[in-house]
Scaffold this active site. Structure first.
Site: not given
Length: 518
Positions: A193, A224, A228, A261
Site C-alpha cells: 500500500d 481501483d 482503501h 470502486e
C-alpha cells in the site's frame, strides 16, 4: 398502440472531442479485460490492436465509452500490481498502439477510460525497490512501515477478511532486510500500500493523471480500491484526497470522467461524490440478481434506490450512479442466473432502464458464464466457434464459457431473439431517448404495486416530462393496473418483446418483457 419498431432507433454520436456533454452523463459503458478480449497478432493474448479491430462491433452495440482494465506494465496476468505508471505492458502493445485505439474510438464517438491503480504498487516498482533498502532511502515514506512492536501496540496485526480482500495478515517483511519494520499490503505481500499522507506520493499521481489525460488523450479513470487509501478509522482522509484528485482531473481536462470502486453503505459512499463523478452501486447489482432469479421483487428495488439516491444527492445533486450486473471481481450474471436466457434479458432490461450509467462487462451481452476464482470470470470472449475464431485469445481455455455452453457472437448476431440483439435493440433505443439516455435523470416511484412487477418513472433532471418503465419478472403475461399517479400515460412507445397492449387504465406486459409508456 405500440411503437416497437422504435427499438431499431439509433443515433450517430459526435466525436468525444467536440461533444458538449461530459463523459458519463449519457450513454452506456463497456468494461474490457484486454488479455481476454481480442488477439490481433496470433500470440494468444488479447491486445490493444485487437480492441481497435473490434471498435465497429462496440459502436454497433451502441456503447459510448470503454473502460480498460490495467494496461500498465505488471508481472501478473491481471496487471493490478503496476511497475510503471507511464508505460504500456508489452504483452498488450505499445503507446502508439494505444494512441491509435484512442483516435479510432473517438472517431466513432467512443470515450476511453483506463484503470488507475493508485492504492498500491508492485513490489517490483522502482519506488518499492528503493524504499526496501531501508529507512534512510528517500522512497521509504512512499509506503506504510511499522515495527512488529508498533503493530502489536496499535492492535493492527490482523484485519477482518472483506469482500474485496482475503488478506488477514496485512503486514509483510522484506526478505533479507536488516531492519525490523514491516510494510502494509492489505491485498497481498506483492502489492504494498502507498502512503498518501506523504505529499510526494500525491504529487506523483496528480502528474500521472495529467499525463494520461493531456499527453495520451484518454477521457477519464476508473479508480481501483478508492475506499482503501486510508484505514476505515481515517476515512475522511479518503474523501479529502479524492476532492483534490477530482480538481486536478477537471483542471487538466474539463469534463473528464472519474468512477470509484467504493463498496459500503450508501451514506458512506456519498462523501466520495464530492471528488468523484461516479461510484459503482454494488448493492444494486446483488439486488438485481436476487429479484430476477426469484422472479419477484423481494428486495423492493425502487424503494432501495430512492433511499440510495437521496443519500447521494444530499452530497452532490449531479451524482452518477454507476450500475452493473457483474464485473471482473464478481461471479458473472450468466452463471448467477444459470444461463436462463429469459432472466438474462430481464436483468439487461433493468440495467439499461434504471437511472444511472450502465456498465456491461465484456461478454455479458453474450451470456458468458463464470464463477470465482477470478481467472474463471475473466475467460476469453467468444467471437465465433473455435474452429473459425482466429481472434479468440488462448491465454487460458474456457472452463465456463465455451462454444458448447454459450452461443458465440457470430451465431447470436444472426438470431433476432438472441441476448446480444436484445442488448443492442435496448441500448440503441436508450441512446435515442432524451430521458433514458440521461444518466443523471431522476427516479420517481410509481403507484403500481403488483407481484412480479417492477415499475418506476424517470424524469428529466430539470423536472420536465416523465417516462414510465414496467418490467415483468415472470414467465406469464401480467395485466398491470395504473394508479391515479399514472393518469398521464397514453401509449406504449417501446417494448422488449411483442405482445404488449394498452387499454384505458391498464397495460399488459408480456412474460419477461419490459414496456416503456409515455
Amino acid at each position: 398502440m405500440t411503437a416497437a419498431n422504435s427499438a431499431q432507433a439509433n443515433t450517430t454520436l459526435a466525436p468525444i472531442q467536440s461533444s458538449p456533454v461530459p463523459v458519463g452523463q449519457t450513454g452506456v459503458h463497456y468494461e474490457i479485460f484486454v488479455r481476454s478480449f481480442a488477439d490481433s497478432n496470433g500470440d494468444g493474448i488479447g491486445d490493444l490492436n485487437g480492441i481497435t479491430n473490434k471498435l465497429d462491433y462496440l459502436s454497433d452495440l451502441g456503447v459510448s465509452a470503454i473502460w480498460l482494465m490495467p494496461i500498465n506494465p505488471s508481472p501478473s496476468y491481471h496487471k493490478y500490481d503496476v511497475t510503471d505508471y507511464y508505460g504500456i505492458d508489452q504483452e498488450y502493445g505499445t503507446l502508439d498502439d494505444f494512441k491509435r485505439l484512442i483516435s479510432e474510438a473517438h472517431q466513432r464517438g467512443i470515450a476511453v477510460i483506463i484503470d488507475l491503480v493508485l492504492h498500491h504498487t508492485s513490489i517490483q516498482h522502482k519506488w518499492f525497490q528503493e524504499a526496501s533498502k531501508g529507512p534512510d532511502n528517500p522512497y521509504w515514506h512512499y509506503y506504510k512501515w511499522l515495527t512488529p512492536a508498533e503493530i502489536k501496540a496499535r492492535k493492527l496485526a490482523t484485519r477482518d477478511i472483506t469482500a474485496d480482500s482475503g488478506e488477514k495478515n496485512p503486514w509483510h517483511s522484506v526478505r533479507g532486510a536488516n531492519y525490523p519494520e514491516q510494510y502494509y499490503g492489505m491485498f497481498w505481500s506483492g502489492m504494498p500500500d502507498l502512503n498518501f499522507d506523504h505529499q510526494p506520493v500525491r504529487d506523483e499521481f496528480f502528474n500521472i493523471a495529467r499525463y494520461w489525460l493531456n499527453e495520451v488523450g484518454i477521457d477519464g479513470f476508473r479508480l481501483d480500491a478508492a475506499r482503501h487509501l486510508y484505514r476505515e478509522a481515517e476515512e475522511p482522509k479518503n474523501h479529502e484526497f479524492w476532492q483534490e484528485f477530482g480538481k486536478v482531473v477537471e483542471a487538466a481536462k474539463p469534463g473528464a470522467y472519474t468512477v470509484g470502486e467504493v463498496w459500503t453503505r450508501p451514506e458512506r459512499i456519498a462523501p466520495y461524490f464530492r471528488g468523484l463523478k461516479a461510484n459503482f452501486n454494488f448493492d444494486l447489482q446483488l439486488a438485481i440478481a436476487e429479484i430476477v432469479g426469484k422472479e419477484n421483487d423481494t428486495e423492493d428495488l425502487v424503494e432501495f434506490l430512492l433511499y440510495v439516491h437521496k443519500a447521494f444527492g444530499n452530497v452532490n445533486p449531479n451524482f452518477i450512479d454507476a450500475l452493473l450486473l457483474s464485473n471482473h471481481d464478481q461471479n458473472r450474471i450468466g452463471s448467477l442466473l444459470k444461463g436462463n436466457l429469459d432472466q438474462l434479458k430481464v436483468a439487461a432490461s433493468l440495467l439499461l432502464t434504471l437511472p444511472g450509467l450502465p456498465y456491461l462487462y465484456y461478454g455479458e451481452e453474450l451470456g458468458m458464464l463464470g464463477m470465482k476464482p477470478d481467472e474463471y470470470i475473466r475467460e476469453p470472449f467468444l467471437w465465433d466457434v473455435r474452429a473459425r475464431d482466429t481472434q479468440r485469445t488462448r491465454w487460458r481455455r474456457g472452463k465456463y464459457s465455451t462454444s458448447q455452453t454459450v452461443h458465440p457472437l457470430a451465431q447470436q448476431l444472426s438470431d433476432p431473439d438472441s441476448l446480444v440483439n436484445h442488448y443492442k435493440r435496448l441500448i440503441h433505443y436508450r441512446n435515442s431517448h432524451p430521458i433514458l439516455t440521461n444518466n443523471i435523470s431522476k427516479l420517481l416511484p410509481s403507484g403500481i404495486r403488483q407481484k412480479g412487477i417492477v415499475a418506476f418513472m424517470r424524469q428529466d433532471a430539470s423536472g420536465g416530462p416523465c417516462v414510465l418503465l414496467i418490467h415483468n419478472l415472470t414467465k406469464k403475461p401480467i395485466e398491470v393496473v395504473f394508479s391515479p399517479g399514472e393518469e398521464w400515460c397514453r401509449c406504449i412507445v417501446f417494448e422488449t418483446k411483442p405482445g404488449g397492449s394498452f387499454l384505458n387504465s391498464r397495460v399488459t406486459v408480456p412474460a419477461y418483457g419490459c414496456v416503456v409508456v409515455e
